[in-house]
Design a protein around this motif. Structure first.
Motif, PDB file in Angstrom:
ATOM      1  N   PHE A  10       0.830  -1.210   0.000  1.00 27.67           N
ATOM      2  CA  PHE A  10       0.000   0.000   0.000  1.00 27.67           C
ATOM      3  C   PHE A  10       0.866   1.262   0.000  1.00 27.67           C
ATOM      4  O   PHE A  10       0.485   2.279  -0.576  1.00 27.67           O
ATOM      5  N   PHE A  32      -8.899   3.147  -2.706  1.00 24.70           N
ATOM      6  CA  PHE A  32      -8.737   2.442  -3.990  1.00 24.70           C
ATOM      7  C   PHE A  32      -9.439   1.092  -3.908  1.00 24.70           C
ATOM      8  O   PHE A  32      -9.751   0.597  -2.809  1.00 24.70           O
ATOM      9  N   MET A  33      -9.677   0.512  -5.090  1.00 26.61           N
ATOM     10  CA  MET A  33     -10.418  -0.745  -5.142  1.00 26.61           C
ATOM     11  C   MET A  33      -9.524  -1.911  -4.717  1.00 26.61           C
ATOM     12  O   MET A  33      -8.338  -1.960  -5.066  1.00 26.61           O
ATOM     13  N   ASP A  34     -10.106  -2.864  -3.986  1.00 24.99           N
ATOM     14  CA  ASP A  34      -9.406  -4.107  -3.640  1.00 24.99           C
ATOM     15  C   ASP A  34      -9.352  -4.979  -4.889  1.00 24.99           C
ATOM     16  O   ASP A  34     -10.360  -5.136  -5.568  1.00 24.99           O
ATOM     17  N   ILE A  35      -8.150  -5.510  -5.215  1.00 27.78           N
ATOM     18  CA  ILE A  35      -8.048  -6.329  -6.450  1.00 27.78           C
ATOM     19  C   ILE A  35      -8.621  -7.730  -6.259  1.00 27.78           C
ATOM     20  O   ILE A  35      -8.784  -8.461  -7.225  1.00 27.78           O
ATOM     21  N   MET A  36      -8.890  -8.105  -5.002  1.00 24.95           N
ATOM     22  CA  MET A  36      -9.532  -9.410  -4.751  1.00 24.95           C
ATOM     23  C   MET A  36     -10.825  -9.145  -3.976  1.00 24.95           C
ATOM     24  O   MET A  36     -10.928  -9.435  -2.773  1.00 24.95           O
ATOM     25  N   PHE A  90      -8.286  -5.422  10.181  1.00 27.95           N
ATOM     26  CA  PHE A  90      -7.528  -6.494  10.823  1.00 27.95           C
ATOM     27  C   PHE A  90      -6.185  -5.964  11.345  1.00 27.95           C
ATOM     28  O   PHE A  90      -5.581  -5.093  10.702  1.00 27.95           O
ATOM     29  N   GLY A  96      -5.459 -11.432  11.312  1.00 32.70           N
ATOM     30  CA  GLY A  96      -5.952 -11.528   9.935  1.00 32.70           C
ATOM     31  C   GLY A  96      -5.367 -10.511   8.976  1.00 32.70           C
ATOM     32  O   GLY A  96      -5.755 -10.463   7.813  1.00 32.70           O
ATOM     33  N   GLN A  97      -4.410  -9.687   9.456  1.00 34.79           N
ATOM     34  CA  GLN A  97      -3.847  -8.653   8.582  1.00 34.79           C
ATOM     35  C   GLN A  97      -2.779  -9.248   7.657  1.00 34.79           C
ATOM     36  O   GLN A  97      -1.924 -10.024   8.099  1.00 34.79           O
ATOM     37  N   GLU A  98      -2.829  -8.858   6.385  1.00 38.33           N
ATOM     38  CA  GLU A  98      -1.841  -9.341   5.417  1.00 38.33           C
ATOM     39  C   GLU A  98      -0.972  -8.218   4.867  1.00 38.33           C
ATOM     40  O   GLU A  98       0.173  -8.446   4.490  1.00 38.33           O
ATOM     41  N   VAL A  99      -1.527  -7.018   4.798  1.00 38.26           N
ATOM     42  CA  VAL A  99      -0.749  -5.866   4.312  1.00 38.26           C
ATOM     43  C   VAL A  99      -0.617  -4.890   5.481  1.00 38.26           C
ATOM     44  O   VAL A  99      -1.629  -4.457   6.061  1.00 38.26           O
ATOM     45  N   HIS A 103      -5.520  -0.111   7.074  1.00 35.88           N
ATOM     46  CA  HIS A 103      -6.598  -0.002   6.073  1.00 35.88           C
ATOM     47  C   HIS A 103      -7.900  -0.519   6.638  1.00 35.88           C
ATOM     48  O   HIS A 103      -7.923  -1.439   7.455  1.00 35.88           O
ATOM     49  N   HIS A 105     -11.570  -2.017   5.247  1.00 33.99           N
ATOM     50  CA  HIS A 105     -12.301  -2.565   4.104  1.00 33.99           C
ATOM     51  C   HIS A 105     -13.725  -2.024   4.131  1.00 33.99           C
ATOM     52  O   HIS A 105     -14.393  -2.070   5.176  1.00 33.99           O
TER      53      HIS A 105
HETATM   54  P1  5GP Z   1      -5.824  -7.464   5.078  1.00 34.24           P
HETATM   55  O1  5GP Z   1      -6.007  -8.932   5.343  1.00 34.24           O
HETATM   56  O2  5GP Z   1      -4.392  -7.027   5.275  1.00 34.24           O
HETATM   57  O3  5GP Z   1      -6.812  -6.636   5.828  1.00 34.24           O
HETATM   58  O4  5GP Z   1      -6.214  -7.282   3.567  1.00 34.24           O
HETATM   59  C1  5GP Z   1      -5.364  -6.847   2.568  1.00 34.24           C
HETATM   60  C2  5GP Z   1      -6.230  -6.609   1.357  1.00 34.24           C
HETATM   61  O5  5GP Z   1      -5.422  -6.084   0.340  1.00 34.24           O
HETATM   62  C3  5GP Z   1      -6.889  -7.887   0.786  1.00 34.24           C
HETATM   63  O6  5GP Z   1      -8.290  -7.700   0.738  1.00 34.24           O
HETATM   64  C4  5GP Z   1      -6.281  -8.019  -0.596  1.00 34.24           C
HETATM   65  O7  5GP Z   1      -7.205  -8.491  -1.533  1.00 34.24           O
HETATM   66  C5  5GP Z   1      -5.823  -6.605  -0.894  1.00 34.24           C
HETATM   67  N1  5GP Z   1      -4.667  -6.516  -1.772  1.00 34.24           N
HETATM   68  C6  5GP Z   1      -3.537  -7.260  -1.701  1.00 34.24           C
HETATM   69  N2  5GP Z   1      -2.649  -6.876  -2.642  1.00 34.24           N
HETATM   70  C7  5GP Z   1      -3.239  -5.849  -3.313  1.00 34.24           C
HETATM   71  C8  5GP Z   1      -2.797  -5.034  -4.404  1.00 34.24           C
HETATM   72  O8  5GP Z   1      -1.703  -5.166  -4.948  1.00 34.24           O
HETATM   73  N3  5GP Z   1      -3.660  -4.063  -4.819  1.00 34.24           N
HETATM   74  C9  5GP Z   1      -4.891  -3.893  -4.257  1.00 34.24           C
HETATM   75  N4  5GP Z   1      -5.655  -2.923  -4.753  1.00 34.24           N
HETATM   76  N5  5GP Z   1      -5.340  -4.648  -3.226  1.00 34.24           N
HETATM   77  C10 5GP Z   1      -4.507  -5.623  -2.765  1.00 34.24           C
END
Ligand code: 5GP
Length: 139
Positions: A10, A32-36, A90, A96-99, A103, A105
């Motif tokens: 991010f 910005f839009m989530d790509i997944m 998260f 549950g946080q990945e990035v 942020h 959602h």
């Molecule tokens: P977290 O689990 O950290 O709350 O969620 C991270 C979110 O970032 C996930 O919903 C995932 O789909 C989204 N995400 C991961 N990589 C990218 C990216 O490169 N671009 C965008 N727009 N979203 C991303």
């Protein structure tokens, strides 16, 4: 807790080093839009300044981000005709946080729908079309 990593995805989006479908920004926040997407119109609200998550965010960062979360919630209700909005946030990997850049959602919801599974790449043309509707509805 680990230190903020300025090379998280991010942070790269904020610096324009990797592409994103932006829908709104102000002085303190970017959306910005989530790509997944786990729902059509799933977008992410982040502060422009660094922090990992809720645990190290300042009151100023949190209040700016929550104000934008509310703004985007209104935008998806109006622009996508949503019936409700789910907000998710998260903290750290076990939470549950990945990035690791704070942020929230924003998931637009429709009567009777279900949140989709994580990790499924969205159709970028569809995401762009939905983003346009959200953009048009931000007030
Ligand atoms: P977290 O689990 O950290 O709350 O969620 C991270 C979110 O970032 C996930 O919903 C995932 O789909 C989204 N995400 C991961 N990589 C990218 C990216 O490169 N671009 C965008 N727009 N979203 C991303």
């Amino acid at each position: 807790m680990a230190a903020y990593d300025p090379d998280n995805i991010f942070a790269k989006i904020l610096r324009g080093e990797i592409p994103s479908t932006r829908v709104y920004e102000d002085e303190a926040t970017l959306v910005f839009m989530d790509i997944m997407p786990r729902a059509p119109g799933h977008c992410l609200v982040i502060p422009k300044t660094p922090c990992r998550n809720l645990l190290d965010a300042s009151a100023e960062q949190l209040s700016a981000v929550i104000a934008t979360v509310q703004k985007m919630s209104h935008a998806v209700m109006k622009g996508l005709g949503a019936d409700g909005v789910t907000i998710q946030q998260f903290n750290e990997a076990p939470g549950g946080q990945e990035v690791f850049h704070l942020h929230f959602h924003v998931l637009p919801r429709h009567e009777g729908d279900k949140v989709g599974p994580p990790g499924v790449m969205g159709d970028m043309a569809e995401i762009a079309a939905i983003a346009e509707k959200i953009r048009a509805a931000v007030s």
